[in-house]
Design an enzyme around this catalytic site. Sequence first.
Site, PDB file in Angstrom:
ATOM      1  N   ASP A  34       0.729  -1.236   0.032  1.00 48.60           N
ATOM      2  CA  ASP A  34       0.016   0.055  -0.247  1.00 48.60           C
ATOM      3  C   ASP A  34       1.024   1.263  -0.073  1.00 48.60           C
ATOM      4  O   ASP A  34       0.282   2.565   0.023  1.00 48.60           O
ATOM      5  CB  ASP A  34      -0.823   0.218   1.211  1.00 48.60           C
ATOM      6  CG  ASP A  34       0.016   0.098   2.718  1.00 48.60           C
ATOM      7  OD1 ASP A  34       1.092  -0.007   2.457  1.00 48.60           O
ATOM      8  OD2 ASP A  34      -0.716  -0.062   3.692  1.00 48.60           O
TER       9      ASP A  34
ATOM     10  N   TYR B 218      11.067   4.065   1.260  1.00 50.02           N
ATOM     11  CA  TYR B 218      11.993   3.030   1.894  1.00 50.02           C
ATOM     12  C   TYR B 218      13.580   3.095   1.063  1.00 50.02           C
ATOM     13  O   TYR B 218      14.455   2.490   1.756  1.00 50.02           O
ATOM     14  CB  TYR B 218      11.442   1.511   1.592  1.00 50.02           C
ATOM     15  CG  TYR B 218      10.665   1.170   2.450  1.00 50.02           C
ATOM     16  CD1 TYR B 218      10.729   0.574   3.753  1.00 50.02           C
ATOM     17  CD2 TYR B 218       8.756   1.526   2.148  1.00 50.02           C
ATOM     18  CE1 TYR B 218       9.483   0.315   4.649  1.00 50.02           C
ATOM     19  CE2 TYR B 218       7.859   1.154   3.243  1.00 50.02           C
ATOM     20  CZ  TYR B 218       8.231   0.485   4.421  1.00 50.02           C
ATOM     21  OH  TYR B 218       7.288   0.293   5.122  1.00 50.02           O
TER      22      TYR B 218
END
Length: 441
Positions: A172, A263
């Site tokens: 997500d 990330y």
Amino acid sequence: MMKKNNIVLVGGGSTWTPGILKAMTTHLDQFGLNQVVLYDVDQKRQEVIGEFAKILFKEEAPEVEVVYTTDKEVAYKEVDFVFCQMRTGGFDMREKDEKIPLQHGVIGQETCGPGGFSYGLRSIRDMEEMVRDVRLLSPDAWILNYTNPAAIVALALDKIFPKEDKILNICDQPVNLLRSYSKLIDHDVNKLEPVYFGLNHFGWFTHIYDETGRDRAPELKEIILNGGFRPVDAEQRDQSWLETYAMVEDMLKDFPDYLPNTYLQYYLYPEYKVKKLDPNWTRTDEVREGREKKVFEECRRIVDNGTARDSKVVHNDAHGDMMVEVAASIANNERKTFIVMVRNDGIIANLPDDSMVEVAATLGANGPQPYAVGQIGTFYKGLIENQHAFEKLTVEAYMEGSYTKALQALTLNRTVVDAKKARVVLDALIEANKDYWPELN
Ligand SMILES: NC(=O)c1ccc[n+]([C@@H]2O[C@H](COP(=O)([O-])OP(=O)(O)OC[C@H]3O[C@@H](n4cnc5c(N)ncnc54)[C@H](O)[C@@H]3O)[C@@H](O)[C@H]2O)c1
Ligand SMILES: O=P(O)(O)OC[C@H]1O[C@H](O[C@H]2[C@H](O)[C@@H](O)[C@@H](O)O[C@@H]2CO)[C@H](O)[C@@H](O)[C@@H]1O
Ligand SMILES: [Mn+2]
């Protein structure tokens, strides 16, 4: 008339389950439901969330049957969709994935670096078992997987079940980023069309087209470079997530081509991030004191009061909406666009065919139809090939029980690099995971 589906949520005692169930009740006109089964290996967690689920559906959709169980035979029988979000080893093991590498001066994170490797070797085992169990009782069910580390799980399932065409791995984070961009330019997120490439938790948006065909990415980069970046749901976020989103500005300053997935901070700035992280207080501590505590307390309160109507905690965030919308797009052959993981097979022309790439795809009854990406630049190719090699060696280390491949995987990872460090961290993780991992020789 719309089909009414039987679904099972694997990891039914997850902290995300209440939000997903709430999303199910608000999407009943798009995704019809006949039965919702919650399945977990932990009876205590399952009971709290299961009792909450019964109250929620009694109030919002009494026609839907709700069952919770720790029995696989009950859970997997004649289902149309499996929503999978298990966490093998729970938060106790997540804590070790984060803290052990940090104690050795290396990034400790749930899905990146040695932490992701460690969690990956645990998840593969249970995910393989789940797929085999589901197929015995529901041969045609769609398996929608959210279990992390999704990159490693996706690659492992593709290798173990190469003929499977009804397993879809999704994250997500891209849709959350898209929602955050839409807020920055004050534009309806449903009218933005993303172009995205990479691996899971390792990708970039190259273009964000609006309904007129204009690319809004240049404008977004300017806004972020001048004013920073905050998640769309900043008020509900813990400090660590705000810091993570803020790093997008740094990444854009250094690498202005594309909008990066958050990330990537761990791979691009490992030394900087290690200094910022505290080996004695990691994201697991924050989740335990925050989301886990809140969700379980709230579910208990709702059960005691017998109503969920006044609940604010069990909200409907991007995560739940996306999970239900993905299932609806498949069930109704809507062919809406989502960013999902698929086997590369030439989508990104200059990357290995067997990598599991994350790209935009339409989703219909026959699964994902990805949009071609074409050739990518040398910097991105180099980064992704290195990360894919790490993921592939991780999966092979699991399948072959190979210590050498595990050591190669960790040495290749940009968050580790040094082989001596890789060995020390690997040995500590082997010790910590002895109840979960295959033996590595
Ligand atoms: N793909 C994504 O972008 C995304 C987003 C959010 C969460 N997640 C993932 O969803 C999962 C749940 O996260 P959480 O923070 O709520 O964790 P959690 O520990 O609260 O929930 C996971 C549940 O899975 C159960 N479980 C463990 N092994 C199981 C098995 N073999 N079969 C069935 N149930 C099992 C646990 O008992 C627990 O109740 C994690 O894997 C997390 O990484 C993924
Ligand atoms: O550290 P956690 O347990 O809070 O979250 C880890 C997950 O982080 C990402 O998910 C986001 C998600 O994109 C967003 O919708 C929102 O609900 O917050 C989550 C994080 O709090 C990531 O994509 C997942 O893979 C991680 O499991
Ligand atoms: Mn994710």
